[in-house]
Design a protein around this motif. Sequence first.
Motif, PDB file in Angstrom:
ATOM      1  N   LEU A   1      89.569  14.202 132.358  1.00  0.00           N
ATOM      2  CA  LEU A   1      89.485  15.564 131.837  1.00  0.00           C
ATOM      3  C   LEU A   1      89.238  16.579 132.949  1.00  0.00           C
ATOM      4  N   SER A   2      88.346  16.269 133.879  1.00  0.00           N
ATOM      5  CA  SER A   2      88.041  17.235 134.942  1.00  0.00           C
ATOM      6  C   SER A   2      89.260  17.493 135.815  1.00  0.00           C
ATOM      7  N   ASP A   3      90.032  16.444 136.124  1.00  0.00           N
ATOM      8  CA  ASP A   3      91.263  16.646 136.888  1.00  0.00           C
ATOM      9  C   ASP A   3      92.263  17.482 136.086  1.00  0.00           C
ATOM     10  N   LEU A   4      92.410  17.169 134.813  1.00  0.00           N
ATOM     11  CA  LEU A   4      93.349  17.920 133.975  1.00  0.00           C
ATOM     12  C   LEU A   4      92.988  19.399 133.932  1.00  0.00           C
ATOM     13  N   LEU A   5      91.726  19.705 133.693  1.00  0.00           N
ATOM     14  CA  LEU A   5      91.305  21.098 133.609  1.00  0.00           C
ATOM     15  C   LEU A   5      91.549  21.829 134.921  1.00  0.00           C
ATOM     16  N   GLN A   6      91.292  21.168 136.028  1.00  0.00           N
ATOM     17  CA  GLN A   6      91.489  21.781 137.334  1.00  0.00           C
ATOM     18  C   GLN A   6      92.968  22.032 137.600  1.00  0.00           C
ATOM     19  N   ILE A   7      93.807  21.082 137.230  1.00  0.00           N
ATOM     20  CA  ILE A   7      95.245  21.212 137.467  1.00  0.00           C
ATOM     21  C   ILE A   7      95.854  22.311 136.594  1.00  0.00           C
TER      22      ILE A   7
ATOM     23  N   LEU B   1      82.279  15.606 118.245  1.00  0.00           N
ATOM     24  CA  LEU B   1      82.699  14.981 119.498  1.00  0.00           C
ATOM     25  C   LEU B   1      83.507  15.930 120.381  1.00  0.00           C
ATOM     26  N   LEU B   2      84.276  16.821 119.774  1.00  0.00           N
ATOM     27  CA  LEU B   2      85.160  17.698 120.526  1.00  0.00           C
ATOM     28  C   LEU B   2      84.475  19.027 120.823  1.00  0.00           C
ATOM     29  N   GLN B   3      84.485  19.405 122.100  1.00  0.00           N
ATOM     30  CA  GLN B   3      83.860  20.635 122.559  1.00  0.00           C
ATOM     31  C   GLN B   3      84.911  21.539 123.189  1.00  0.00           C
ATOM     32  N   PRO B   4      84.745  22.868 123.165  1.00  0.00           N
ATOM     33  CA  PRO B   4      85.718  23.759 123.796  1.00  0.00           C
ATOM     34  C   PRO B   4      85.603  23.736 125.320  1.00  0.00           C
ATOM     35  N   PHE B   5      86.755  23.608 125.993  1.00  0.00           N
ATOM     36  CA  PHE B   5      86.787  23.639 127.458  1.00  0.00           C
ATOM     37  C   PHE B   5      87.675  24.766 127.989  1.00  0.00           C
TER      38      PHE B   5
ATOM     39  N   LEU C   1      86.327  27.696 130.405  1.00  0.00           N
ATOM     40  CA  LEU C   1      85.029  28.190 129.962  1.00  0.00           C
ATOM     41  C   LEU C   1      83.902  27.835 130.918  1.00  0.00           C
ATOM     42  N   ASN C   2      84.003  26.674 131.537  1.00  0.00           N
ATOM     43  CA  ASN C   2      82.950  26.239 132.459  1.00  0.00           C
ATOM     44  C   ASN C   2      83.576  25.462 133.602  1.00  0.00           C
ATOM     45  N   THR C   3      82.829  25.332 134.688  1.00  0.00           N
ATOM     46  CA  THR C   3      83.286  24.498 135.800  1.00  0.00           C
ATOM     47  C   THR C   3      83.419  23.056 135.323  1.00  0.00           C
ATOM     48  N   PRO C   4      84.546  22.381 135.619  1.00  0.00           N
ATOM     49  CA  PRO C   4      84.691  20.979 135.209  1.00  0.00           C
ATOM     50  C   PRO C   4      83.537  20.132 135.733  1.00  0.00           C
ATOM     51  N   PRO C   5      83.148  19.112 135.001  1.00  0.00           N
ATOM     52  CA  PRO C   5      82.009  18.287 135.432  1.00  0.00           C
ATOM     53  C   PRO C   5      82.298  17.557 136.731  1.00  0.00           C
TER      54      PRO C   5
ATOM     55  N   THR D   1      93.299  20.760 144.696  1.00  0.00           N
ATOM     56  CA  THR D   1      93.629  20.176 143.402  1.00  0.00           C
ATOM     57  C   THR D   1      94.503  18.969 143.649  1.00  0.00           C
ATOM     58  N   LEU D   2      94.504  18.056 142.692  1.00  0.00           N
ATOM     59  CA  LEU D   2      95.267  16.831 142.831  1.00  0.00           C
ATOM     60  C   LEU D   2      96.749  17.149 142.980  1.00  0.00           C
TER      61      LEU D   2
END
Length: 475
Positions: free
Chosen positions: A61-67, A411-415, A422-426, A10-11
């Motif tokens: 977003l993908s970095d944020l979700l991972q962190i 536009l806004l989806q649940p993550f 909920l899902n692996t970050p893109p 992770t970052l």
Amino acid sequence: MNRQHTYNHTLFERPALYTDFYELTMAQGYFLSGRKDDQACFDYFFRDLPFDGGYVVFAGLSDLLQILDGFQFYEDELSYLSEQGFKPEFLNFLRDFRLNVTIHAAKEGEIIFPQEPALRVEGSIIHTQILETLLLNILNFESLIATKAFRMKYAAGDKKVLDFGLRRAQGFGGIQASKAAAIGGIEATSNVYSAFTQGLTPSGTMAHSWIQSFEDEHTAFRKYARYYPDNCILLVDTYDTLNSGIPNAIKVAKELEEQGHKMKGIRLDSGDLAYYSRKARAQLDEAGLDYVKIAVSNQLDERLIQSLLNQRAPIDLFGVGTRLVTGHDTPALDGVYKLAAVNKQPKLKISENIEKTTLPGRKKVLRYSNASDTFLGDGIVLAHEEDPAIIYHPHYPAKHTDVTEIQSEPLLQPFIRNGELLNTPPSVAESASYARQRFERLNAEHKRFENPHIYKIGISKKLMDLRDNLSQKVK
């Protein structure tokens, strides 16, 4: 793009203290006042478009979700906070802290616009508050760089653009910058670390020091071609571009042909790039080397790339660095994180500047498109209301649009839901592909560099009434 390595990286391995001090003092204040279970809703949005442009590419977003996955406080961090005067009962609370929020957001790579929520965070007030600095730091920076990259790639058209910016980046921000640049469409990077961790394509050839280290330029070129016969790009401006660099490159290219290889290209890194590229193309073509590509670098940005191509400079590849990774012209995206509701009670911040008065309540964003799938505008509405028939200008309600016959999408989806991803970050490739798809649906008037058309964003009547009524109560 290359395969992304799947080791647990992770970052920031321990992000809890990557924050502003006042986030923690507020968190302790909420705890000590018995409000730790109060429920809050925050919105992330930005106010002004960077680079005098017409859009922003949402990234980070993908970095944020991972962190955020595994966000917690460690014992040495709690000891440090104790030294700063935080109370033992609050530190005990942090000792068992495991982030529990719900996040809805636009997909990474989405094209977004001012004032509209690109991300919504819900949960207890401490959990939602404590994310502010980390969230803003990541989303603001990566969205800024992805947008700059997208503009550069848009200017270049079908010409390749490479990221050479690591050495000019602000510290370790270069890691995020290279990833964001790839989301923005940059084809390859000189940044080996980001290429390794994010599955990007690494690229690079030589610096002037390679050539200077040999007794002469021709020898330097020959040695390099010997070791990299199928990926040979020679830097031709160390001494005399037209009278030495290009002639020596031509000699080496001919030697490679005799060995059954083809030189890939030359690179120009100084001078009048339009002039030198034309001269270089003429010399190469005269030598029968029409297949040799011309790459250029040296303080390039989208406007210089556009200018070079408008001059019909025969350039095949652009290397961009400083003006990419520093977000040249706009050093920061002014994204903000504002409280919208507490315990289901809508909240707003009032400002003397009407555009800085926030929109209260839990909201969603609808994107409207015409029959050919071109974006027409966005509507910000309360999350619980049915899709409205009319969307109003946020500050001039006489301006409004009937949207009953216009197709829309949320536009806004649940993550993240209740702390669970909920899902692996893109992946970078997925986010970059999505950005290209969405950008194609944007009108050309919003893409131009000079006086881009303002994208229409409206609000529902219920949201407008809520904002106005709350404003009157506060006053």
